[in-house]
Scaffold this active site. Structure first.
Site, PDB file in Angstrom:
ATOM      1  N   LYS A  22       0.845  -1.216   0.103  1.00  0.00           N
ATOM      2  CA  LYS A  22       0.145   0.011   0.002  1.00  0.00           C
ATOM      3  C   LYS A  22       0.791   1.289  -0.139  1.00  0.00           C
ATOM      4  O   LYS A  22       0.546   2.029  -0.729  1.00  0.00           O
ATOM      5  CB  LYS A  22      -1.019   0.007   1.189  1.00  0.00           C
ATOM      6  CG  LYS A  22      -1.719   1.189   1.630  1.00  0.00           C
ATOM      7  CD  LYS A  22      -2.601   1.408   2.605  1.00  0.00           C
ATOM      8  CE  LYS A  22      -1.929   1.672   4.135  1.00  0.00           C
ATOM      9  NZ  LYS A  22      -1.626   3.013   4.314  1.00  0.00           N
ATOM     10  N   ASN A  23       1.796   1.338   0.853  1.00  0.00           N
ATOM     11  CA  ASN A  23       2.554   2.640   1.028  1.00  0.00           C
ATOM     12  C   ASN A  23       3.583   2.718   0.016  1.00  0.00           C
ATOM     13  O   ASN A  23       4.117   3.944   0.001  1.00  0.00           O
ATOM     14  CB  ASN A  23       3.308   2.455   2.353  1.00  0.00           C
ATOM     15  CG  ASN A  23       2.352   2.809   3.759  1.00  0.00           C
ATOM     16  OD1 ASN A  23       1.248   3.020   3.359  1.00  0.00           O
ATOM     17  ND2 ASN A  23       2.866   2.922   4.731  1.00  0.00           N
ATOM     18  N   CYS A 116      -6.842  12.412  11.850  1.00  0.00           N
ATOM     19  CA  CYS A 116      -6.204  11.484  11.573  1.00  0.00           C
ATOM     20  C   CYS A 116      -6.283  10.556  12.799  1.00  0.00           C
ATOM     21  O   CYS A 116      -6.224  11.036  14.019  1.00  0.00           O
ATOM     22  CB  CYS A 116      -4.641  11.450  11.130  1.00  0.00           C
ATOM     23  SG  CYS A 116      -3.958  10.053  11.330  1.00  0.00           S
ATOM     24  N   ARG A 121      -1.697  14.864  12.281  1.00  0.00           N
ATOM     25  CA  ARG A 121      -0.937  14.382  11.286  1.00  0.00           C
ATOM     26  C   ARG A 121      -0.538  15.937  10.241  1.00  0.00           C
ATOM     27  O   ARG A 121      -1.012  16.086   9.273  1.00  0.00           O
ATOM     28  CB  ARG A 121      -1.446  13.558  10.346  1.00  0.00           C
ATOM     29  CG  ARG A 121      -0.623  12.612   9.829  1.00  0.00           C
ATOM     30  CD  ARG A 121      -1.335  11.222   9.427  1.00  0.00           C
ATOM     31  NE  ARG A 121      -0.348  10.289   8.899  1.00  0.00           N
ATOM     32  CZ  ARG A 121      -0.527   8.886   8.952  1.00  0.00           C
ATOM     33  NH1 ARG A 121      -1.840   8.751   9.105  1.00  0.00           N
ATOM     34  NH2 ARG A 121       0.111   8.065   8.211  1.00  0.00           N
ATOM     35  N   ASP A 305       4.216   1.194  12.385  1.00  0.00           N
ATOM     36  CA  ASP A 305       3.039   0.389  11.823  1.00  0.00           C
ATOM     37  C   ASP A 305       3.250  -0.999  12.204  1.00  0.00           C
ATOM     38  O   ASP A 305       1.866  -1.643  12.278  1.00  0.00           O
ATOM     39  CB  ASP A 305       3.152   0.368  10.215  1.00  0.00           C
ATOM     40  CG  ASP A 305       2.647   1.765   9.686  1.00  0.00           C
ATOM     41  OD1 ASP A 305       2.287   2.507  10.426  1.00  0.00           O
ATOM     42  OD2 ASP A 305       2.835   1.844   8.315  1.00  0.00           O
ATOM     43  N   ARG A 397      -8.568  -0.954   4.355  1.00  0.00           N
ATOM     44  CA  ARG A 397      -7.377   0.130   4.039  1.00  0.00           C
ATOM     45  C   ARG A 397      -6.062  -0.576   3.561  1.00  0.00           C
ATOM     46  O   ARG A 397      -5.408  -0.010   2.616  1.00  0.00           O
ATOM     47  CB  ARG A 397      -7.378   1.278   4.926  1.00  0.00           C
ATOM     48  CG  ARG A 397      -8.617   2.248   4.920  1.00  0.00           C
ATOM     49  CD  ARG A 397      -8.224   3.143   5.660  1.00  0.00           C
ATOM     50  NE  ARG A 397      -6.866   3.750   5.635  1.00  0.00           N
ATOM     51  CZ  ARG A 397      -6.215   3.919   6.507  1.00  0.00           C
ATOM     52  NH1 ARG A 397      -6.614   4.052   7.749  1.00  0.00           N
ATOM     53  NH2 ARG A 397      -4.884   4.443   6.152  1.00  0.00           N
TER      54      ARG A 397
HETATM   55  C1  UD1 Z   1       3.864   7.191   6.302  1.00  0.00           C
HETATM   56  C2  UD1 Z   1       3.042   5.786   5.993  1.00  0.00           C
HETATM   57  C3  UD1 Z   1       2.406   5.369   7.343  1.00  0.00           C
HETATM   58  C4  UD1 Z   1       3.420   5.260   8.420  1.00  0.00           C
HETATM   59  C5  UD1 Z   1       4.339   6.419   8.523  1.00  0.00           C
HETATM   60  C6  UD1 Z   1       5.536   6.482   9.474  1.00  0.00           C
HETATM   61  C7  UD1 Z   1       2.050   6.094   3.944  1.00  0.00           C
HETATM   62  C8  UD1 Z   1       0.919   6.337   2.822  1.00  0.00           C
HETATM   63  N1  UD1 Z   1       1.914   6.120   5.002  1.00  0.00           N
HETATM   64  O1  UD1 Z   1       3.058   8.080   6.577  1.00  0.00           O
HETATM   65  O2  UD1 Z   1       2.020   3.974   7.198  1.00  0.00           O
HETATM   66  O3  UD1 Z   1       2.865   4.974   9.740  1.00  0.00           O
HETATM   67  O4  UD1 Z   1       4.979   6.889   7.128  1.00  0.00           O
HETATM   68  O5  UD1 Z   1       6.261   5.348   9.110  1.00  0.00           O
HETATM   69  O6  UD1 Z   1       3.138   5.907   3.482  1.00  0.00           O
HETATM   70  N2  UD1 Z   1       5.218  15.025  10.489  1.00  0.00           N
HETATM   71  C9  UD1 Z   1       5.107  16.453  10.845  1.00  0.00           C
HETATM   72  N3  UD1 Z   1       5.103  17.245   9.466  1.00  0.00           N
HETATM   73  C10 UD1 Z   1       4.784  16.833   8.469  1.00  0.00           C
HETATM   74  C11 UD1 Z   1       4.649  15.492   7.997  1.00  0.00           C
HETATM   75  C12 UD1 Z   1       4.815  14.473   8.990  1.00  0.00           C
HETATM   76  O7  UD1 Z   1       5.515  16.955  11.715  1.00  0.00           O
HETATM   77  O8  UD1 Z   1       4.459  17.697   7.657  1.00  0.00           O
HETATM   78  C13 UD1 Z   1       5.437  14.155  11.600  1.00  0.00           C
HETATM   79  C14 UD1 Z   1       3.943  13.233  11.710  1.00  0.00           C
HETATM   80  O9  UD1 Z   1       3.262  13.659  12.768  1.00  0.00           O
HETATM   81  C15 UD1 Z   1       4.694  12.118  12.483  1.00  0.00           C
HETATM   82  C16 UD1 Z   1       6.137  12.018  11.787  1.00  0.00           C
HETATM   83  O10 UD1 Z   1       6.449  13.085  11.181  1.00  0.00           O
HETATM   84  O11 UD1 Z   1       4.713  12.239  13.805  1.00  0.00           O
HETATM   85  C17 UD1 Z   1       6.333  10.888  10.746  1.00  0.00           C
HETATM   86  O12 UD1 Z   1       5.026  11.157   9.661  1.00  0.00           O
HETATM   87  P1  UD1 Z   1       5.288  10.673   8.102  1.00  0.00           P
HETATM   88  O13 UD1 Z   1       6.730  10.031   8.072  1.00  0.00           O
HETATM   89  O14 UD1 Z   1       5.100  11.779   7.245  1.00  0.00           O
HETATM   90  O15 UD1 Z   1       4.338   9.682   7.836  1.00  0.00           O
HETATM   91  P2  UD1 Z   1       3.278   9.706   6.568  1.00  0.00           P
HETATM   92  O16 UD1 Z   1       4.080   9.815   5.329  1.00  0.00           O
HETATM   93  O17 UD1 Z   1       2.108  10.346   6.745  1.00  0.00           O
END
Ligand code: UD1
Length: 417
Positions: A22-23, A116, A121, A305, A397
């Protein structure tokens, strides 16, 4: 709403080919619009988030068709640059379209993805990355608006190794003039996969899998074929299920290195693991040992995850197992439900302390998020009696026909709607 009826007490035995990730497929689907071309993706899992992404592509004017695990996308006639709340509400990771739409259209308007289930998020890193590439960014009435009269390459510094922000920066940087250097990048295998796909699309890029990714633009091609990598979190789910229910399972098609942080923990708890080039076998007999502290971290650390999955696998392990969740705030929602099955879990802020119990008991529980739902299925497989898991679509999902996959290994699961 569906109910997963899981009869516990049957060990898992046999082999299983792991579904497409998925990711990995979500950013690849977004990237298909970067240039106008035709893309054929294979090994695409049938998941709710994938269907939502295909609907986003259609809403932007692309043709998107699925036949079995093959998805064809034609983005030559892209017409739109706006993704509305009806679509972003269906998939929280729809922010992944930001870089591609901006790069292709010179502007992007994306409704804020909304709350979220894992806690706040934020998207600040995504927006800062677009700004670093020369876009003007604003938020107008709950809609993210990015505009750029041509993106410009340059340094893109990520303060946190966010997976999604790294992906957006990589995609947008392909269309920027000059060289972009993304530092502080996430290193997950899905980032390496995206680099592979972007290169197949014509991008000149290197460094994925390290904290520094360099992008020098692209020479677009007309047709691309791509096979989606196996899902390491689904692999971790089956490993944890075998650890909880006992048994002997061989996973096929995956790169064992992608789940090493999980398999190392299970091996330390007493499971036997053997790996080859594209397979991984787990054997579990008798009670596992606790005593570990499992800390979630960016890759190659233990994945957030897999934390709920490993928690389910630890419930019956002798002694104490401690979890420390460092990525998301609300990631212990499965704990209350697991406790209803007889688990001994103490929550202390970021930490969860599990004291192993001899038995878990089937009861009625509810899935509150995707991996939490999977954790309850794992616990149900290792519990005595019947577990009824109420699920409002969370599990679908991320897991494709997961009841059938587990039943083929000897589980007894029935789903009713
Ligand atoms: C992706 C994965 C998700 C996984 C996560 C962490 C997908 C579709 N989803 O989610 O399954 O749990 O990586 O491995 O690939 N953050 C900020 N600001 C931002 C973006 C992120 O502060 O603009 C923080 C988030 O709140 C969180 C951390 O960074 O604490 C990691 O998030 P991130 O790596 O961005 O996760 P996703 O890409 O949303």
């Amino acid at each position: 709403m569906s109910i997963w009826r899981v009869q516990g007490g049957y060990p898992l035995e046999g082999s299983l080919t792991i579904q497409g990730a998925k990711n990995a497929v979500l950013p690849v689907l977004a990237a298909t619009i970067l240039t106008g071309c035709e893309t054929e993706l294979t090994n695409v899992p049938a998941l709710r988030d994938v269907e939502a992404s295909l609907d986003i592509l259609r809403s932007l004017g692309c043709a998107a068709d699925r036949r079995g695990d093959v998805v064809n996308i034609d983005s030559r006639d892209l017409t739109g640059c706006r993704i509305g709340r009806d679509l972003t509400g269906r998939m929280r990771s729809s922010i992944i379209f930001l870089g591609a739409v901006l790069a292709r259209c010179g502007q992007a308007r994306i409704a804020m993805p909304g709350g979220c289930e894992l806690g706040p998020r934020p998207v600040d890193l995504h927006l800062a990355a677009m700004e670093a590439l020369g876009a003007e960014v604003s938020v107008e009435r709950d809609e993210i608006v990015c505009r750029a009269d041509g993106l410009t390459g340059g340094p893109v510094r990520l303060d946190l190794p966010s997976v999604g922000a790294t992906e957006n920066a990589m995609i947008a940087a392909c269309a920027a003039k000059g060289e972009s250097v993304i530092t502080g990048a996430a290193r997950e295998p899905e980032i390496v996969e995206l680099q592979g796909f972007l290169r197949a699309l014509g991008a000149d890029m290197e460094g994925a899998g390290t904290p520094v990714i360099t992008v020098r633009g692209m020479r677009p091609v007309r047709r691309v074929g791509w096979r989606v990598m196996p899902d390491r979190i689904v692999a971790a789910t089956v490993l944890c299920a075998c650890a909880c229910a006992g048994g002997d399972v061989e996973l096929r098609g995956l790169d064992p290195a992608h789940v090493q942080s999980v398999s190392d923990q299970l091996a330390a708890m007493g499971a036997r693991l053997d790996a080859g080039a594209r397979w991984l076998r787990i054997r579990c007999q008798g009670r596992l040992r606790g005593g570990r502290t499992i800390v979630t971290e960016p890759y190659p650390g233990f994945p957030t995850d897999a934390q709920p999955l490993m928690m389910a696998a630890s419930l019956k392990a002798a002694g104490q197992t401690v979890f420390e969740e460092n990525i998301f705030e609300h990631r212990y929602r499965q704990a209350v439900q697991l406790a209803r099955m007889g688990a001994d879990i103490r929550l202390e802020g970021r930490r969860a302390v599990i004291t192993g119990v001899e038995r878990l008991y089937g009861t009625r529980v509810e899935a509150e998020d995707l991996r939490g739902g999977a954790a309850l299925i794992i616990a149900g497989l290792g519990a005595e009696g019947q577990t009824d898991l109420l699920d409002r679509g969370h599990v679908a999902r991320g897991y494709e026909r997961f009841d059938r996959a587990l039943n083929a290994l000897g589980a007894h699961i029935e789903i009713t709607d």
